[in-house]
Design a protein around this motif. Structure first.
Motif, mmCIF file in Angstrom:
data_model
loop_
_atom_site.group_PDB
_atom_site.id
_atom_site.type_symbol
_atom_site.label_atom_id
_atom_site.label_comp_id
_atom_site.label_asym_id
_atom_site.label_seq_id
_atom_site.Cartn_x
_atom_site.Cartn_y
_atom_site.Cartn_z
ATOM 1 N N LEU A 71 -0.208 -22.168 -4.965
ATOM 2 C CA LEU A 71 0.129 -22.793 -6.149
ATOM 3 C C LEU A 71 1.484 -22.878 -6.373
ATOM 4 C CD1 LEU A 71 -2.470 -21.119 -8.624
ATOM 5 C CD2 LEU A 71 -2.243 -23.437 -7.943
ATOM 6 N N SER A 72 2.234 -21.894 -5.965
ATOM 7 C CA SER A 72 3.724 -21.928 -6.191
ATOM 8 C C SER A 72 4.411 -23.021 -5.347
ATOM 9 C CB SER A 72 4.526 -20.582 -6.093
ATOM 10 O OG SER A 72 4.470 -20.194 -4.353
ATOM 11 N N ILE A 73 3.927 -23.202 -3.957
ATOM 12 C CA ILE A 73 4.482 -24.095 -3.247
ATOM 13 C C ILE A 73 3.872 -25.666 -3.729
ATOM 14 C CG2 ILE A 73 4.081 -25.215 -0.752
ATOM 15 C CD1 ILE A 73 5.792 -22.581 -1.007
ATOM 16 N N VAL A 74 2.790 -25.631 -4.224
ATOM 17 C CA VAL A 74 2.451 -27.238 -4.592
ATOM 18 C C VAL A 74 3.374 -27.502 -6.106
ATOM 19 C CG1 VAL A 74 0.852 -28.354 -5.935
ATOM 20 C CG2 VAL A 74 0.057 -26.930 -3.924
ATOM 21 N N ASP A 75 3.470 -26.543 -6.852
ATOM 22 C CA ASP A 75 4.507 -26.438 -7.815
ATOM 23 C C ASP A 75 5.689 -26.939 -7.608
ATOM 24 O OD1 ASP A 75 4.689 -26.102 -10.863
ATOM 25 O OD2 ASP A 75 6.261 -24.944 -10.149
ATOM 26 N N GLN A 76 6.322 -26.398 -6.345
ATOM 27 C CA GLN A 76 7.506 -26.824 -6.093
ATOM 28 C C GLN A 76 7.513 -28.322 -5.395
ATOM 29 O OE1 GLN A 76 9.887 -24.404 -3.089
ATOM 30 N NE2 GLN A 76 8.448 -22.907 -3.578
ATOM 31 N N PHE A 77 6.540 -28.617 -4.639
ATOM 32 C CA PHE A 77 6.111 -30.242 -4.354
ATOM 33 C C PHE A 77 6.305 -31.055 -5.559
ATOM 34 C CE2 PHE A 77 2.725 -33.095 -4.640
ATOM 35 C CZ PHE A 77 3.027 -33.967 -3.557
ATOM 36 N N LYS B 32 20.666 -34.679 4.878
ATOM 37 C CA LYS B 32 20.154 -33.536 4.466
ATOM 38 C C LYS B 32 19.650 -33.283 3.017
ATOM 39 C CE LYS B 32 22.889 -30.703 7.903
ATOM 40 N NZ LYS B 32 24.253 -29.789 8.051
ATOM 41 N N GLY B 33 18.754 -32.735 2.579
ATOM 42 C CA GLY B 33 18.419 -32.763 1.333
ATOM 43 C C GLY B 33 17.606 -34.007 0.903
ATOM 44 N N CYS B 34 16.799 -34.683 1.572
ATOM 45 C CA CYS B 34 16.118 -36.004 1.192
ATOM 46 C C CYS B 34 14.792 -35.398 0.815
ATOM 47 C CB CYS B 34 15.684 -36.799 2.567
ATOM 48 S SG CYS B 34 17.475 -37.543 3.333
ATOM 49 N N LEU B 35 14.145 -36.201 -0.256
ATOM 50 C CA LEU B 35 12.875 -36.052 -0.783
ATOM 51 C C LEU B 35 11.839 -35.618 0.419
ATOM 52 C CD1 LEU B 35 11.224 -35.890 -3.432
ATOM 53 C CD2 LEU B 35 10.661 -38.188 -3.059
ATOM 54 N N GLU B 36 12.010 -36.601 1.364
ATOM 55 C CA GLU B 36 11.145 -36.149 2.510
ATOM 56 C C GLU B 36 10.755 -34.888 3.164
ATOM 57 O OE1 GLU B 36 10.779 -38.477 6.966
ATOM 58 O OE2 GLU B 36 10.567 -39.684 5.296
ATOM 59 N N GLN B 37 11.861 -34.093 3.038
ATOM 60 C CA GLN B 37 11.983 -32.785 3.507
ATOM 61 C C GLN B 37 11.112 -31.714 2.641
ATOM 62 O OE1 GLN B 37 16.674 -32.940 4.138
ATOM 63 N NE2 GLN B 37 15.997 -31.325 5.459
ATOM 64 N N TYR B 38 10.541 -32.378 1.414
ATOM 65 C CA TYR B 38 9.945 -31.277 0.693
ATOM 66 C C TYR B 38 8.626 -32.046 0.249
ATOM 67 C CZ TYR B 38 14.938 -30.381 0.296
ATOM 68 O OH TYR B 38 16.155 -29.906 0.768
ATOM 69 N N GLY C 186 7.155 -31.378 5.366
ATOM 70 C CA GLY C 186 8.020 -30.697 4.356
ATOM 71 C C GLY C 186 7.114 -29.560 3.492
ATOM 72 N N ILE C 187 6.007 -29.899 3.294
ATOM 73 C CA ILE C 187 5.275 -28.939 2.390
ATOM 74 C C ILE C 187 4.901 -27.586 3.279
ATOM 75 C CG2 ILE C 187 2.985 -28.507 1.527
ATOM 76 C CD1 ILE C 187 2.958 -31.483 0.538
ATOM 77 N N VAL C 188 4.591 -27.952 4.663
ATOM 78 C CA VAL C 188 4.424 -26.854 5.526
ATOM 79 C C VAL C 188 5.632 -26.017 5.757
ATOM 80 C CG1 VAL C 188 3.693 -26.110 8.117
ATOM 81 C CG2 VAL C 188 2.648 -27.972 6.738
#
Length: 306
Positions: A227-233, A178-184, A189-191
């Motif tokens: 934009l907020s999702i891309v910023d999280q990514f 749980k919490g792997c980079l791949e998840q985000y 992950g982005i979706v």
């Protein structure tokens, strides 16, 4: 008599192959289906037969074969299981050499091999030490140090996608943790992040089958939520690459995979968060987009034997 080298990139659906000259020029490329039935027992015989067919058409000799496989690979060419093509522990180098009669066969993890290809002929040209991260359905990583693939003791070096980036994650990654980079930062992950707290005032809320491309396209049109999702990514990826730099100190990072087609919006934002989270001595690394696309694997594979 002409001398040729073959590059092979084994995927879950197709095997990509390329015939190269002794100077590293790609002369021809083609694909064959990946027959994964049984324990993937047909894959290497199919590869050997396809290479021989093309060699017979051209005449000349095959001097070496490089192959990228989707799993951990030891230095002596043994693959330590590849679940998506059903391979058990398999001596790929030995078996392919026996099938083809060619002594010079080298095997590497597909992500590492793609990184080698990008360093040689793509986005990493001009550098001897790079880290490549491939953002697609999943997240792959490849590390090149001093012009050579860093495989690790068990052939699993470069698994950047399974770095732990969040300790409070409750949903499991495909690997079971749980919490792997791949998840985000993967396409899925982005979706997932976009759907988690979807805002009705966003154009994304009107899209039925949302994709990562939709998110980046909306961000380029200044949709506030996108934009907020891309910023999280970018924050997750930039922070993860800062952690990688603290260990490896590469000359450059190369970002590839389907998500990299979003272009400069990725580079600029990831670079910002990288610099925010890295030591002063490691700031301002070069960030580049991959250039070879689906051919990176065959280029890197053949580079191993040239």
């Amino acid at each position: 008599m002409d001398r040729y080298y073959a590059g092979v990139d084994i995927g879950g659906t197709t095997v990509k192959l390329g015939m190269f000259s002794h100077t590293g020029e790609l002369m021809e490329k083609w694909e064959i289906p990946t027959r994964i039935e049984g324990e993937g027992e047909n894959i290497l015989p199919d590869v050997a037969a396809s290479i021989e067919e093309r060699r017979a058409e051209k005449g000349g000799n095959i001097m070496g074969i490089g192959i990228g496989a989707p799993g951990p690979v030891t230095d002596d060419g043994v693959v330590l299981k590849c679940s998506n093509i059903h391979w058990p522990v398999l001596d790929v180098r030995g078996k392919l050499s026996k099938l083809t009669g060619i002594a010079k066969v080298k095997v590497g993890n597909d992500a590492n091999v793609a990184a080698l290809g990008e360093m040689w002929k793509g986005g990493g040209r001009g550098f001897d030490s790079i880290v490549m991260i491939t953002l697609g359905t999943g997240v792959g990583g490849g590390v090149i140090v001093g012009g050579k693939i860093l495989t690790g003791a068990m052939g699993a070096g470069g698994e950047i996608g399974h770095m732990k980036i969040r300790l409070d994650e409750t949903e499991p990654c495909g690997c079971g943790a749980k919490g792997c980079l791949e998840q985000y930062v993967s396409a899925k992950g982005i979706v997932r992040m976009a759907k988690a707290e979807m805002r009705r005032d966003s154009v994304l809320s009107k899209i039925t089958d949302l994709t990562a491309k939709d998110v980046f396209d909306a961000a380029k049109e200044d949709d506030e939520y996108a934009l907020s999702i891309v910023d999280q990514f970018a924050r997750y990826l930039g922070t993860a690459l800062a952690n990688v730099a603290h260990v490896l100190d590469p000359e450059a990072f190369v970002i590839g995979g389907g998500i990299s087609r979003a272009g400069d919006i990725i580079i600029k934002k990831v670079e910002k968060y990288y610099n925010d989270n890295v030591l002063y001595a490691l700031k301002d690394k070069e960030f580049r987009l991959a250039q070879l696309g689906n051919d990176a694997g065959i280029y890197g594979a053949v580079r191993m034997v040239l």
